[in-house]
Design an enzyme around this catalytic site. Structure first.
Site, PDB file in Angstrom:
ATOM      1  N   ASP A  95       0.812  -1.116  -0.178  1.00  0.00           N
ATOM      2  CA  ASP A  95       0.009  -0.002   0.058  1.00  0.00           C
ATOM      3  C   ASP A  95       0.735   1.158   0.016  1.00  0.00           C
ATOM      4  O   ASP A  95       2.137   1.027   0.482  1.00  0.00           O
ATOM      5  CB  ASP A  95      -0.940   0.238   1.086  1.00  0.00           C
ATOM      6  CG  ASP A  95      -1.785   1.247   1.359  1.00  0.00           C
ATOM      7  OD1 ASP A  95      -2.509   1.427   0.322  1.00  0.00           O
ATOM      8  OD2 ASP A  95      -1.737   1.917   2.556  1.00  0.00           O
ATOM      9  N   ASP A 100      -1.903  -0.815   6.000  1.00  0.00           N
ATOM     10  CA  ASP A 100      -2.116  -0.269   7.317  1.00  0.00           C
ATOM     11  C   ASP A 100      -3.608  -0.424   7.665  1.00  0.00           C
ATOM     12  O   ASP A 100      -3.931   0.134   8.481  1.00  0.00           O
ATOM     13  CB  ASP A 100      -1.419   0.855   7.575  1.00  0.00           C
ATOM     14  CG  ASP A 100      -2.070   2.005   6.725  1.00  0.00           C
ATOM     15  OD1 ASP A 100      -2.230   1.966   5.343  1.00  0.00           O
ATOM     16  OD2 ASP A 100      -2.318   3.352   7.305  1.00  0.00           O
ATOM     17  N   ASP A 121       0.026   5.072   1.232  1.00  0.00           N
ATOM     18  CA  ASP A 121      -0.279   6.104   2.211  1.00  0.00           C
ATOM     19  C   ASP A 121      -0.514   5.368   3.555  1.00  0.00           C
ATOM     20  O   ASP A 121      -1.006   4.264   3.639  1.00  0.00           O
ATOM     21  CB  ASP A 121      -1.369   7.008   1.870  1.00  0.00           C
ATOM     22  CG  ASP A 121      -1.761   7.695   0.839  1.00  0.00           C
ATOM     23  OD1 ASP A 121      -1.519   8.763   1.068  1.00  0.00           O
ATOM     24  OD2 ASP A 121      -1.775   7.052  -0.516  1.00  0.00           O
TER      25      ASP A 121
END
Length: 221
Positions: free
Chosen positions: A13, A172, A15
């Protein structure tokens, strides 16, 4: 976990996993809120929300008033504010440069799969030479589907030509864990990212949880 096999490839991922973009996103939100004479939001308020993109940030900033606005117009205005200061404060998370170096030294392919729109992803990545070596970058509008749908990860797997179960996907957010699981990849939770405790992240079914990016290096030695 001792039952994890050595990865043959990594997907990340963006961000909250590779790049710390929260402050630029939060300042974009505050620019927009200022236009509507609404209260500014503090860093500790918007940081846990940053992985949820425009939808999460607008929900935080406008709250119940969000229903009184045309959402698509607000979203476009927010993204325009963000595009104007895309890389003012953004940086690699500590340890990411070392992790990418280690992955490349080990000869393992890697890529980026993000829900961030391509018109923001591409110019942002240009500022970070360490990320230029990604074998594939898939943005939020590359396909009609976005995470938690696994389509983006299937596309990345096809490009890498590596068995699903030998690819680790690191993110996250719960959508990252769900997408990786649906794609039969190894889901890894980046606990250092943008996670709100109320989301109950301990219940997410990650195969591995890391508090620092460079922890992954022990699995590729």
């Amino acid at each position: 976990m001792s039952n994890l096999h050595r990865p043959h490839a990594f997907l990340f991922d963006l961000d909250g996993t590779l790049l710390d973009t929260a402050r630029d996103m939060g300042e974009a939100l505050n620019l927009l809120l200022n236009q509507y004479d609404l209260p500014q939001r503090e860093y500790n308020e918007y940081r846990p929300i940053a992985s949820h993109g425009a939808k999460g940030m607008l929900g935080l900033g406008f709250g119940e008033q969000l229903q009184n606005f045309d959402y698509e117009t607000l979203r476009a205005d927010f993204l325009a504010c963000y595009a104007n200061q895309l890389n003012t404060h953004t940086r690699l998370f500590d340890g990411v440069a070392q992790l990418i170096d280690g992955i490349q030294q080990a000869g393992l392919p890697w890529g980026i799969v993000t829900n961030k729109p391509e018109h923001l992803t591409t110019p942002l990545l240009q500022h970070f030479p360490q990320l230029h070596h990604a074998d594939i970058v898939i943005s939020g509008d590359t396909l009609p589907q976005r995470k938690p749908h696994p389509a983006q990860l299937f596309m990345a797997q096809e490009h890498l030509a590596i068995e699903h179960g030998n690819i680790w996907y690191i993110g996250d957010a719960e959508r990252d864990i769900l997408a990786a699981s649906a794609a039969s990849m190894v889901p890894v939770l980046a606990e250092y990212g943008y996670i709100c405790p109320s989301e109950l992240p301990h219940q997410w079914k990650a195969s591995l949880r890391i508090s620092q990016p460079e922890q992954l290096l022990r699995y590729i030695g």
